[in-house]
Structure formats: structure tokens, C-alpha cells
Design an enzyme around this catalytic site. Structure first.
Site, PDB file in Angstrom:
ATOM      1  N   PRO A  10      44.608  39.102  45.775  1.00 54.72           N
ATOM      2  CA  PRO A  10      43.806  38.988  46.989  1.00 54.72           C
ATOM      3  C   PRO A  10      43.067  37.666  47.126  1.00 54.72           C
ATOM      4  O   PRO A  10      42.511  37.151  46.158  1.00 54.72           O
ATOM      5  CB  PRO A  10      42.816  40.164  46.881  1.00 54.72           C
ATOM      6  CG  PRO A  10      42.841  40.564  45.449  1.00 54.72           C
ATOM      7  CD  PRO A  10      44.207  40.247  44.943  1.00 54.72           C
ATOM      8  N   ASN A  11      43.087  37.198  48.355  1.00 59.14           N
ATOM      9  CA  ASN A  11      42.352  36.010  48.806  1.00 59.14           C
ATOM     10  C   ASN A  11      42.957  34.684  48.357  1.00 59.14           C
ATOM     11  O   ASN A  11      42.492  33.621  48.764  1.00 59.14           O
ATOM     12  CB  ASN A  11      40.871  36.086  48.396  1.00 59.14           C
ATOM     13  CG  ASN A  11      40.166  37.250  49.057  1.00 59.14           C
ATOM     14  OD1 ASN A  11      40.260  37.421  50.272  1.00 59.14           O
ATOM     15  ND2 ASN A  11      39.495  38.076  48.282  1.00 59.14           N
ATOM     16  N   ARG A  18      38.709  26.841  51.355  1.00 57.54           N
ATOM     17  CA  ARG A  18      37.285  27.012  51.021  1.00 57.54           C
ATOM     18  C   ARG A  18      37.095  26.882  49.519  1.00 57.54           C
ATOM     19  O   ARG A  18      38.066  26.957  48.762  1.00 57.54           O
ATOM     20  CB  ARG A  18      36.817  28.429  51.433  1.00 57.54           C
ATOM     21  CG  ARG A  18      36.571  28.526  52.922  1.00 57.54           C
ATOM     22  CD  ARG A  18      36.142  29.922  53.274  1.00 57.54           C
ATOM     23  NE  ARG A  18      36.884  30.341  54.458  1.00 57.54           N
ATOM     24  CZ  ARG A  18      37.189  31.589  54.760  1.00 57.54           C
ATOM     25  NH1 ARG A  18      36.832  32.566  53.958  1.00 57.54           N
ATOM     26  NH2 ARG A  18      37.839  31.870  55.856  1.00 57.54           N
ATOM     27  N   TYR A  23      38.198  26.025  43.177  1.00 53.64           N
ATOM     28  CA  TYR A  23      39.649  26.270  43.136  1.00 53.64           C
ATOM     29  C   TYR A  23      40.492  25.041  43.466  1.00 53.64           C
ATOM     30  O   TYR A  23      41.718  25.110  43.401  1.00 53.64           O
ATOM     31  CB  TYR A  23      40.000  27.407  44.105  1.00 53.64           C
ATOM     32  CG  TYR A  23      39.328  28.717  43.765  1.00 53.64           C
ATOM     33  CD1 TYR A  23      39.619  29.372  42.565  1.00 53.64           C
ATOM     34  CD2 TYR A  23      38.391  29.298  44.615  1.00 53.64           C
ATOM     35  CE1 TYR A  23      39.004  30.566  42.241  1.00 53.64           C
ATOM     36  CE2 TYR A  23      37.767  30.494  44.305  1.00 53.64           C
ATOM     37  CZ  TYR A  23      38.075  31.125  43.107  1.00 53.64           C
ATOM     38  OH  TYR A  23      37.477  32.299  42.780  1.00 53.64           O
ATOM     39  N   ASN A  79      48.361  35.913  38.773  1.00 52.57           N
ATOM     40  CA  ASN A  79      46.958  35.657  39.072  1.00 52.57           C
ATOM     41  C   ASN A  79      46.539  36.807  39.981  1.00 52.57           C
ATOM     42  O   ASN A  79      46.773  36.762  41.200  1.00 52.57           O
ATOM     43  CB  ASN A  79      46.751  34.314  39.757  1.00 52.57           C
ATOM     44  CG  ASN A  79      45.268  34.037  39.994  1.00 52.57           C
ATOM     45  OD1 ASN A  79      44.426  34.924  39.839  1.00 52.57           O
ATOM     46  ND2 ASN A  79      44.942  32.810  40.366  1.00 52.57           N
ATOM     47  N   ALA A  82      40.717  39.106  42.169  1.00 49.52           N
ATOM     48  CA  ALA A  82      39.635  40.027  41.822  1.00 49.52           C
ATOM     49  C   ALA A  82      40.154  41.344  41.250  1.00 49.52           C
ATOM     50  O   ALA A  82      39.418  42.030  40.529  1.00 49.52           O
ATOM     51  CB  ALA A  82      38.774  40.288  43.055  1.00 49.52           C
ATOM     52  N   HIS A  85      39.751  42.266  37.531  1.00 50.04           N
ATOM     53  CA  HIS A  85      38.523  42.831  36.972  1.00 50.04           C
ATOM     54  C   HIS A  85      38.327  44.296  37.339  1.00 50.04           C
ATOM     55  O   HIS A  85      37.316  44.898  36.941  1.00 50.04           O
ATOM     56  CB  HIS A  85      37.323  42.007  37.468  1.00 50.04           C
ATOM     57  CG  HIS A  85      37.563  40.528  37.433  1.00 50.04           C
ATOM     58  ND1 HIS A  85      37.821  39.848  36.253  1.00 50.04           N
ATOM     59  CD2 HIS A  85      37.646  39.580  38.424  1.00 50.04           C
ATOM     60  CE1 HIS A  85      38.024  38.573  36.529  1.00 50.04           C
ATOM     61  NE2 HIS A  85      37.931  38.383  37.839  1.00 50.04           N
ATOM     62  N   ASP A  92      48.481  49.477  34.213  1.00 47.51           N
ATOM     63  CA  ASP A  92      49.498  50.496  33.926  1.00 47.51           C
ATOM     64  C   ASP A  92      50.892  50.016  34.328  1.00 47.51           C
ATOM     65  O   ASP A  92      51.878  50.324  33.641  1.00 47.51           O
ATOM     66  CB  ASP A  92      49.169  51.792  34.679  1.00 47.51           C
ATOM     67  CG  ASP A  92      47.988  52.539  34.074  1.00 47.51           C
ATOM     68  OD1 ASP A  92      47.573  52.199  32.948  1.00 47.51           O
ATOM     69  OD2 ASP A  92      47.476  53.466  34.735  1.00 47.51           O
ATOM     70  N   GLU A 103      48.875  36.185  32.074  1.00 43.99           N
ATOM     71  CA  GLU A 103      47.735  36.282  32.999  1.00 43.99           C
ATOM     72  C   GLU A 103      47.206  34.878  33.252  1.00 43.99           C
ATOM     73  O   GLU A 103      46.969  34.113  32.315  1.00 43.99           O
ATOM     74  CB  GLU A 103      46.630  37.146  32.364  1.00 43.99           C
ATOM     75  CG  GLU A 103      45.367  37.209  33.202  1.00 43.99           C
ATOM     76  CD  GLU A 103      44.251  37.998  32.539  1.00 43.99           C
ATOM     77  OE1 GLU A 103      44.486  38.605  31.466  1.00 43.99           O
ATOM     78  OE2 GLU A 103      43.128  37.976  33.075  1.00 43.99           O
ATOM     79  N   ILE A 106      42.941  30.207  37.954  1.00 42.66           N
ATOM     80  CA  ILE A 106      42.727  28.795  38.275  1.00 42.66           C
ATOM     81  C   ILE A 106      41.421  28.314  37.636  1.00 42.66           C
ATOM     82  O   ILE A 106      41.358  27.249  37.027  1.00 42.66           O
ATOM     83  CB  ILE A 106      42.685  28.614  39.801  1.00 42.66           C
ATOM     84  CG1 ILE A 106      44.035  29.008  40.415  1.00 42.66           C
ATOM     85  CG2 ILE A 106      42.303  27.178  40.180  1.00 42.66           C
ATOM     86  CD1 ILE A 106      44.014  29.175  41.930  1.00 42.66           C
ATOM     87  N   ARG A 116      33.308  38.672  35.926  1.00 43.76           N
ATOM     88  CA  ARG A 116      34.648  38.082  35.814  1.00 43.76           C
ATOM     89  C   ARG A 116      35.104  37.977  34.361  1.00 43.76           C
ATOM     90  O   ARG A 116      36.202  37.498  34.079  1.00 43.76           O
ATOM     91  CB  ARG A 116      34.687  36.688  36.464  1.00 43.76           C
ATOM     92  CG  ARG A 116      34.418  36.689  37.952  1.00 43.76           C
ATOM     93  CD  ARG A 116      34.600  35.303  38.562  1.00 43.76           C
ATOM     94  NE  ARG A 116      33.860  35.200  39.805  1.00 43.76           N
ATOM     95  CZ  ARG A 116      34.297  35.625  41.002  1.00 43.76           C
ATOM     96  NH1 ARG A 116      35.493  36.154  41.104  1.00 43.76           N
ATOM     97  NH2 ARG A 116      33.545  35.502  42.079  1.00 43.76           N
TER      98      ARG A 116
END
Ligand code: CA2
Length: 149
Positions: A10-11, A18, A23, A79, A82, A85, A92, A103, A106, A116
């Protein structure tokens, strides 16, 4: 030729628009181009995707798992954003499919907020990379290529 999956959570579609101090300035399209070049250099086919939806990421891990079962998967770089976390479902899926997983983050998540610092992915990952900026993506592909027998 084996396939490497690079999945983004996500994001991450907002990359380059931004928070450049955290990032960087590269967009997700830039990151995809970096990954395509690295995959070609290391003799890997590439599947590169992003989703804001946990279940879609789970489905894609299952898809990678089917390639793994056929001996056609080099591995999965994720990646999870969020969801790293929060997501028992991603944990699973990775564990259940048995895919080789790197895993990736950035930013250096351990230099950031305490929430985090915990990852549901790390216990089922072969390796964990964070803090290399978007250069971590081609580095992870190189590492995945180096893990092939
Ligand atoms: O450092 C990373 O790669 C993260 O996985 C990025 C996630 C964050 O939740 C993780 O803790 C660490 C957030 C991705 C959001 O990306 C944005 C990019 C530009 C602007 C806004 C968000």
C-alpha cells in the site's frame, strides 16, 4: 529462465510524489525500470506489481507459489509497506507457499517509529534489506540471482 516476483504494498504507488526525504524522488515506474534492467542483467524474468489491497497481495504470493512448485520461481521480493507491520495473512501466504522471500524496505525502518520495528514478514523471509533507498530493489534482485543453485 526463472521468474522473480517483485511485489509492492500500500501507498507505494505514491513514490516520488511525497516524502522525498524518506523515500527519495524516484517514482514506482522508475523503480520498475531499474528492476527490469537488473532482472535482464541477471537472467531473470520479472513480474513487478503494486497493490493497495492485502488480499490481492496474498493472491499474487499464491501465484508465485505455483511457479515455485513447478521449479520456475527464483523468488519473491516484497516491500509490503505498512502491511509489513500488521499482516498475519501475508506471513501465512509466504510460509504456506514456501517461496524464497526477500523482505525489502526503502527506508531504514529501525531508525523510524517503534511501530515500524516489528515485521510479520521477517520470520518467514530468507533475508531482509532496509535503508538502501530504491537501490535496494536491484540489489535484492542481484542477491536473489546469487541464491540460485
Ligand atoms: O521503507 C519502506 O519501504 C516502507 O515499507 C514504506 C511503507 C512504510 O509503511 C513502511 O514502514 C516502510 C510506506 C510506503 C508509503 O510510501 C509513500 C511514498 C511516498 C509518499 C507517501 C508514501
Amino acid at each position: 529462465m526463472k521468474t522473480a516476483y517483485v511485489l509492492n504494498g500500500p501507498n507505494l504507488n505514491l513514490l516520488g510524489t511525497r516524502e522525498p526525504a524518506v523515500y527519495g524522488a524516484a517514482t514506482l515506474a522508475d523503480v520498475q525500470a531499474m528492476c527490469e534492467a537488473a532482472a535482464a542483467q541477471h537472467g531473470l524474468a520479472l513480474v513487478f506489481r503494486q497493490s493497495n489491497h492485502e488480499g490481492e497481495l496474498v493472491d499474487w504470493i499464491h501465484e508465485a507459489g505455483r511457479l515455485h512448485a513447478q521449479g520456475q520461481l527464483a523468488g519473491l521480493i516484497i516491500n509490503a509497506g505498512a502491511y509489513t507491520h500488521t499482516s498475519v495473512a501475508l506471513h501465512d501466504a509466504i510460509k504456506g507457499t514456501g517461496v524464497t522471500c526477500i523482505e525489502l524496505h526503502i527506508s531504514n525502518v529501525f531508525a523510524r517509529e517503534a511501530f515500524r520495528h516489528h515485521s510479520y514478514i521477517s520470520p518467514v523471509a530468507r533475508a531482509v534489506m532496509c535503508g538502501f533507498g530504491v537501490n535496494g530493489y536491484p540489489q535484492a534482485l542481484e542477491a536473489l540471482a546469487g541464491m540460485q543453485g
